[in-house]
Write a protein that holds these residues in place. Structure first.
Motif, short mmCIF file in Angstrom:
data_model
loop_
_atom_site.label_atom_id
_atom_site.label_comp_id
_atom_site.label_asym_id
_atom_site.label_seq_id
_atom_site.Cartn_x
_atom_site.Cartn_y
_atom_site.Cartn_z
N THR A 152 -9.05 5.68 4.76
CA THR A 152 -8.24 4.14 4.34
C THR A 152 -7.41 3.80 5.62
O THR A 152 -6.87 4.74 6.28
N GLU A 153 -7.51 2.67 6.04
CA GLU A 153 -6.82 1.99 7.05
C GLU A 153 -5.27 1.97 6.68
O GLU A 153 -4.95 1.80 5.75
N ILE A 154 -4.50 2.43 7.44
CA ILE A 154 -2.93 2.54 7.41
C ILE A 154 -2.29 1.55 8.62
O ILE A 154 -2.50 1.86 9.96
N GLU A 155 -1.48 0.99 8.20
CA GLU A 155 -0.84 -0.19 9.00
C GLU A 155 0.26 0.67 9.66
O GLU A 155 1.29 0.97 8.86
N LEU A 156 0.43 0.78 10.80
CA LEU A 156 1.74 1.15 11.64
C LEU A 156 2.29 0.42 12.55
O LEU A 156 1.58 -0.74 13.27
N LEU A 203 6.92 7.29 8.38
CA LEU A 203 5.72 7.78 8.49
C LEU A 203 4.84 8.59 7.14
O LEU A 203 4.10 8.62 6.87
N ARG A 204 6.10 9.57 6.75
CA ARG A 204 5.71 10.20 5.29
C ARG A 204 5.27 9.30 4.46
O ARG A 204 4.65 9.49 3.65
N ARG A 205 5.94 8.27 4.09
CA ARG A 205 5.55 7.15 3.04
C ARG A 205 4.23 6.46 3.33
O ARG A 205 3.92 5.92 2.44
N LYS A 206 3.75 6.24 4.63
CA LYS A 206 2.52 5.59 5.14
C LYS A 206 1.39 6.66 5.13
O LYS A 206 0.32 6.50 4.52
N ASP A 208 1.53 10.21 4.27
CA ASP A 208 1.44 11.59 3.61
C ASP A 208 1.49 11.20 1.92
O ASP A 208 0.67 11.35 1.05
N LEU A 209 2.47 10.55 1.63
CA LEU A 209 2.86 10.26 0.27
C LEU A 209 1.67 9.62 -0.63
O LEU A 209 1.39 9.95 -1.75
N PRO A 210 1.15 8.63 0.08
CA PRO A 210 0.10 7.82 -0.69
C PRO A 210 -1.31 8.65 -1.05
O PRO A 210 -2.05 8.21 -1.75
N PHE A 211 -1.19 9.90 -0.31
CA PHE A 211 -2.57 10.54 -0.30
C PHE A 211 -2.14 11.77 -0.88
O PHE A 211 -3.11 12.94 -0.66
N SER A 212 -0.85 12.16 -1.43
CA SER A 212 -0.44 13.44 -1.92
C SER A 212 -0.82 14.66 -0.63
O SER A 212 -1.01 15.77 -1.07
N ARG A 213 -0.23 14.23 0.43
CA ARG A 213 -0.16 15.07 1.67
C ARG A 213 1.19 15.27 2.20
O ARG A 213 2.12 14.78 1.85
N HIS A 214 1.29 16.45 2.91
CA HIS A 214 2.41 16.95 3.52
C HIS A 214 2.34 17.30 4.93
O HIS A 214 2.65 18.36 5.34
N ALA A 215 1.78 16.43 5.70
CA ALA A 215 1.19 16.87 7.05
C ALA A 215 2.77 16.68 8.06
O ALA A 215 2.94 17.52 8.77
#
Length: 231
Positions: A152-156, A203-206, A208-215
């Motif tokens: 999934t593309e993530i806009e930064l 960054l976390r909201r883009k 990590d959170l949408p993918f249920s991750r904690h990187a």
């Protein structure tokens, strides 16, 4: 347009006059230079900062040059190392290379020769930098300036991209607050500034959170770290 940052060089040398001369010369030639005279102090500096090249003397107080180089390589630090030493025997050169050094220069040496070696090592490393950075299914394409997670593309924003690039380039390692502020922001910010925390939240909201991750992890009192496995 943001100016290209100066390459950062750490001079690890206990001969004060030589260290100062090297720092002055390299600074005049466009490098950002720091000096340290003790191997243990250098180890601490390298754990908490990002450098493009290390000029390393072998005979150091605290921790010798070869053990320091070995410790860096054992912990995954790939920063190029140019050894500077009064020892010129072939066995000493071989020991340096076996320990992980990238180049060797016997004292006394010409500054112009040193400068040529410094530029060559930094140029070689820059060309070898991976275009793609990955942490699990999180992928950053430096060339295309794009980011994807699980396809999934993530806009930064440019600042978010730069911060994520720093974290991914040092995945699994702690990036201190001071290092992040110096690398990502082009103006002086106090270490206590909340701007870094705000962007970590972005960054976390883009990523990590949408993918249920904690990187993107907080290392309390020190800085941040990106899970090498993607969280």
């Amino acid at each position: 347009m943001t100016a290209r940052r100066s390459a950062r060089v750490l001079v690890v040398e206990d001969e004060t006059a030589l260290a100062e001369a090297l720092a002055e010369g390299l600074h005049q030639d466009g490098f950002a230079v720091e000096t340290v005279e003790d191997g243990l102090l250098a180890w601490d500096r390298l754990l908490h900062g990002t450098y493009d090249l290390i000029l390393l003397d072998l005979m150091l107080p605290g921790l010798g040059g070869l053990p320091l180089c070995a410790r860096l390589r054992d912990t995954g630090v790939a920063t190029p190392v140019l050894v500077l030493t009064a020892r010129s025997a072939e066995r000493d050169q071989l020991r340096a290379f076996d320990t992980g050094a990238d180049d060797f220069l016997a004292k006394p040496f010409s500054y112009q020769v040193l400068l040529a070696r410094v530029r060559a090592l930094i140029r070689r490393t820059t060309k070898a930098d991976a275009r793609m950075l990955t942490a699990g299914d999180l992928v950053l394409d430096r060339g295309a300036r794009s980011c994807r997670r699980d396809g999934t593309e993530i806009e930064l924003t440019p600042r978010e991209f730069a911060l994520l690039e720093l974290l991914m380039a040092r995945a699994g390692q702690v990036v201190t607050r001071r290092s992040a502020l110096d690398e990502v922001w082009d103006f002086a910010l106090e270490e206590e500034s909340k701007v870094l925390d705000v962007y970590i939240g972005y960054l976390r909201r883009k990523v990590d959170l949408p993918f249920s991750r904690h990187a993107v992890q907080t290392v309390r009192g020190v800085g941040y770290r990106l899970d090498a496995g993607g969280g």
